[in-house]
Design a protein around this motif. Structure first.
Motif, short mmCIF file in Angstrom:
data_model
loop_
_atom_site.label_atom_id
_atom_site.label_comp_id
_atom_site.label_asym_id
_atom_site.label_seq_id
_atom_site.Cartn_x
_atom_site.Cartn_y
_atom_site.Cartn_z
N ALA A 108 40.84 44.94 -29.68
CA ALA A 108 39.59 44.21 -29.48
C ALA A 108 38.79 44.67 -28.28
O ALA A 108 37.62 44.32 -28.14
N LEU A 129 46.77 43.37 -30.12
CA LEU A 129 45.43 42.91 -30.50
C LEU A 129 44.44 43.06 -29.35
O LEU A 129 43.25 43.31 -29.59
N HIS A 130 44.88 42.91 -28.11
CA HIS A 130 43.98 43.13 -26.97
C HIS A 130 43.49 44.58 -26.94
O HIS A 130 42.31 44.84 -26.67
N LEU A 167 43.04 35.19 -28.69
CA LEU A 167 44.07 35.96 -28.01
C LEU A 167 44.58 35.23 -26.77
O LEU A 167 45.77 35.30 -26.43
#
Length: 439
Positions: free
Chosen positions: A417, A413-414, A252
């Motif tokens: 995750a 995506l952060h 990322l």
């Protein structure tokens, strides 16, 4: 005011401030990378795509230098790695000042990437060694501030230097690297501490029992626990590469770097196509740096006690908007407005990004973890110009919508995750505490 200063910069050891000063001086002379693409197109006659490939060799060298810097920081020591990499950088920059052949320039760019990437893992590992965990967010925020304070000062001067003498630009960059090496050599002690032999992992790979106990207690079973913390130098990189949660975070960060690296690789080319001068690009960089200088010290109060994943997601979305605005840019004011937006995103991202990175790194493998993490930046330094140069050439202004899309994907995506990353960091803290009790 005194209370604000204590909360912002207090409680940090003197050795940290010498590291900080070395970084600041290095960045004050950091002209070469900022103006390398303009140098190749205006002084050496390289086309846009060729310029992207040559600048991309900087990233290839950076991959090697980052890995070497991490291994050397753990084996040879933080201080030695920092001093000798800065000295090597000074030599390479002096050679680049007088190189004329594009092939030789590409080779020197690769060596410059190697030399300039080696200090990164050692810098961060030394800060983690020196600064207690509850003060690291402050330390990393100040490090990012120094980096951009130096970049802002450099860009103000470099825009004028580029129009006067590129040779002088490269030589001043070399002098700053030499000055940083001298400060670190004279004032920064070695921070690497070897664990006692009784608890070091033996050559057959056995680790202290505290690691499995901690993993059982936290429900995790990664390679980055106490076994990695007590790992010998043999197989250290394998342990890092087996840590899937850390690698996801590094991935990322690569997306983040791919977006932000457009600032010093593709943005100057876009501005040149719009008929703007090197000094105009220097002003864009200076405004970005000045905004960080003025505002970065206030960032910790904005993000303290907020989930790091949400802060990073918001930062990535803001950065994406900033680069997306360039679709509308054809005059300097629009570029300046875009720079303000993407800079706010980078300001918010820097402290939590560094803090997460430090939380996921076991003590005995800090250099190697930083090396793998820092691979994202030379990788971006290669991919961003190599792909971005061709993309700008064939897609035109639509290139910036692609860049914005990448940033928005990183934001989503952060968020996804974040929870598993927090659990993983908690496991590392538990295992590190257990290992400290054994020592």
């Amino acid at each position: 005011m005194r209370g604000w200063l204590r909360a912002t910069a207090g409680g940090l050891p003197s050795a940290y401030w010498y590291l900080w000063a070395g970084l600041l001086i290095n960045r004050l002379g950091g002209f070469a990378v900022l103006f390398l693409s303009l140098y190749l197109t205006t002084q050496r006659g390289a086309g846009t795509a060729m310029t992207g490939l040559i600048v991309g060799t900087y990233g290839i060298g950076g991959v090697i230098g980052t890995l070497a810097g991490g291994v050397l920081a753990d084996r040879w020591g933080r201080r030695r790695t920092l001093v000798w990499s800065h000295l090597a950088c000074a030599v390479v920059l002096a050679g680049l000042a007088f190189a004329g052949n594009l092939g030789l320039i590409a080779a020197l760019c690769a060596l410059m990437g190697l030399a300039q990437s080696m200090p990164g893992p050692a810098f961060v590992a030394a800060i983690i060694d020196l600064v207690p965990a509850d003060r690291r967010l402050r330390a990393f925020n100040l490090e990012f501030w120094a980096f951009n304070l130096g970049t802002a000062g450099a860009s103000l001067v470099a825009g004028v230097l580029a129009e006067w003498s590129y040779i002088g630009l490269f030589l001043l960059d070399a002098a700053s690297a030499l000055a940083a090496a001298l400060i670190i050599a004279g004032r920064v002690p070695e921070t690497l501490r070897r664990p006692p032999p009784a608890i070091q992992q033996d050559r057959r790979g056995r680790a202290p029992a505290t690691g499995s106990a901690a993993r059982a207690a936290t429900g995790t079973g990664t390679a980055s626990g106490a076994g990695a913390d007590s790992a010998s130098s043999d197989g250290g990189l394998r342990a890092v590469l087996g840590d899937r949660i850390f690698l996801a975070f590094a991935g990322l960060t690569l997306l983040q770097a791919l977006v932000y690296t457009q600032n010093n690789t593709i943005v100057p080319l876009a501005m040149r196509e719009d008929g703007l001068s090197p000094s105009a690009y220097g002003l864009v960089v200076a405004v970005s740096g000045a905004l960080i200088v003025v505002g970065q010290l206030f960032v910790p109060r904005l993000i303290d006690n907020r989930p790091k994943a949400r802060v990073l997601a918001a930062a990535q979305a803001i950065t994406a908007v900033g680069f997306g605005v360039i679709v509308l840019a054809d005059h300097l004011p629009v570029y300046l407005a875009a720079a303000v937006i993407w800079t706010i995103g980078s300001m918010l991202a820097a402290p939590p990004n560094a803090a997460i990175n430090s939380e996921l790194a076991p003590a005995a493998l800090r250099g190697r973890y930083q090396a793998v993490f820092y691979l994202t930046f030379p990788a971006a330094a290669f991919l961003a110009p190599a792909l971005g140069g061709a993309s700008l050439q064939y897609l035109g202004s639509w290139h910036w919508l692609v860049v914005a899309g990448v940033g928005l994907v990183a934001a989503v995506l952060h968020l996804a995750a974040g929870p598993s990353r927090e659990r993983h960091a908690a496991a590392i803290r538990s295992e590190t505490a257990a290992t400290a009790e054994v020592r």
